[in-house]
Design a protein around this motif. Sequence first.
Motif, PDB file in Angstrom:
ATOM      1  N   ILE A   1      54.676  -2.505 -97.140  1.00 42.19           N
ATOM      2  CA  ILE A   1      55.457  -1.693 -96.202  1.00 42.19           C
ATOM      3  C   ILE A   1      54.822  -0.320 -96.052  1.00 42.19           C
ATOM      4  N   GLY A   2      54.364   0.237 -97.180  1.00 44.19           N
ATOM      5  CA  GLY A   2      53.713   1.539 -97.132  1.00 44.19           C
ATOM      6  C   GLY A   2      52.462   1.510 -96.288  1.00 44.19           C
ATOM      7  N   LEU A   3      51.675   0.435 -96.417  1.00 41.32           N
ATOM      8  CA  LEU A   3      50.454   0.315 -95.630  1.00 41.32           C
ATOM      9  C   LEU A   3      50.765   0.194 -94.148  1.00 41.32           C
TER      10      LEU A   3
ATOM     11  N   ALA B   1      47.110   7.799 -99.067  1.00 42.87           N
ATOM     12  CA  ALA B   1      47.039   6.889-100.213  1.00 42.87           C
ATOM     13  C   ALA B   1      46.681   5.484 -99.752  1.00 42.87           C
ATOM     14  N   ALA B   2      47.266   5.058 -98.644  1.00 40.41           N
ATOM     15  CA  ALA B   2      46.943   3.739 -98.102  1.00 40.41           C
ATOM     16  C   ALA B   2      45.508   3.705 -97.589  1.00 40.41           C
ATOM     17  N   GLU B   3      45.113   4.770 -96.914  1.00 43.94           N
ATOM     18  CA  GLU B   3      43.746   4.859 -96.371  1.00 43.94           C
ATOM     19  C   GLU B   3      42.702   4.787 -97.478  1.00 43.94           C
TER      20      GLU B   3
ATOM     21  N   ARG C   1      50.761   2.685-101.785  1.00 40.92           N
ATOM     22  CA  ARG C   1      51.775   3.627-101.321  1.00 40.92           C
ATOM     23  C   ARG C   1      53.152   2.981-101.332  1.00 40.92           C
ATOM     24  N   ASP C   2      54.132   3.685-101.859  1.00 42.47           N
ATOM     25  CA  ASP C   2      55.507   3.199-101.920  1.00 42.47           C
ATOM     26  C   ASP C   2      56.321   3.918-100.851  1.00 42.47           C
ATOM     27  N   ALA C   3      56.620   3.219 -99.763  1.00 46.86           N
ATOM     28  CA  ALA C   3      57.324   3.834 -98.640  1.00 46.86           C
ATOM     29  C   ALA C   3      58.730   4.278 -99.021  1.00 46.86           C
TER      30      ALA C   3
END
Length: 364
Positions: free
Chosen positions: A10-12, A249-251, A256-258
């Motif tokens: 989800i974060g991504l 963080a995703a990049e 990443r925790d949304a």
Amino acid sequence: MGAIMKKLIIGLLSITALGQEAYLDAPYENLVHPVDNAKNIKSFNSVSNTKELISKVTSVKSQGSRGTCSIFSATAILEAMLIIKGYETKDVDLSEEWLEYLAMSTNGLKTTDGSYSYANFNAIKKYGMVSENTLPYISEDWSEGGFSSLKNERCSHLTGNYLKNCYLGHFDARLINSTLTALKDSEISGAQLVYDLIKEGKEFKKKVKFSNTSSQLYSTAEIKNYLSNGIPLTMGIDFFYGAWNHRKAAEYGIGRDASNWNEGIVGYPEYNSKDRTISRQHRAGHSVMIVGYDDNYVVTTNVLMNDGTYKEFNYKGVYFFKNSWGTSSFGATTKIGNEYYPGYGIITQKYANEMGSFYVLPVE
């Protein structure tokens, strides 16, 4: 593991929706981390009255696409201290634009964004402060290109480092060091406005008094003593993208925790984690205003390790803070007690104490 992966995915997927305003400072140098001695002092309450302090703080603002977080935290603590000391009411609104100009122009000719609390406090003491109505904040970074008539008007006569500096501070850096007489007679764009700003700053200095007490705090006992007595602090910290669940963080492949991003929860860059390894290759700093603590609050994070596995960690003890990334993204659903405080955040004491530096603004 399925739940962990779902949150990280989800974060991504949410990178375009979350954190577009989360701009950062350049990395801070020579941070002084506090000695953790508060646990040895039994007189401290385990929880400060965070809500009471927040009631004396102005609203959360957004720094937009500029690396001005330390400017916003310094302005926020100044506004709060003016309210606490009885100089102003909660509708006080001071100019981050003015403080950014001072930060860019009075401590050497800066060509990159970023400042820090101690320098910002010194600028306020020396030049005073002005209202947001007098000099409203411009959220765009002029160095990123594009055309605006004001950018052209204020900076087009400059070249080299003076031009780069003007893109950051939005005025010719030489103006602040001119005499009032020279400014009044100057034909340089912005000179008349800077003349008025300096005069308003002088009036501020006549009204507001500062003590000579050191701004730097050296121990968690000092930190908790101020917070327990309803005095906010600023904190500058080495930035770790995974701990903050920042858009990059995703990049960077950190994970990443949304949910934690939305709830304003900031964890800790664990040893042997992707975050601790990769974030150090993309150094940055961030500054916030600390408004309270809770030694019993537990934060749970799921961290991507260097070996590709995810590991759950629990951290007991947090600080609560006011951020400068607006209210609709980071911390949109931050909850302190049973109330929501959009734009605020919750950071583990472990991360803050080990990698942060704390300051108090000594308004008399």
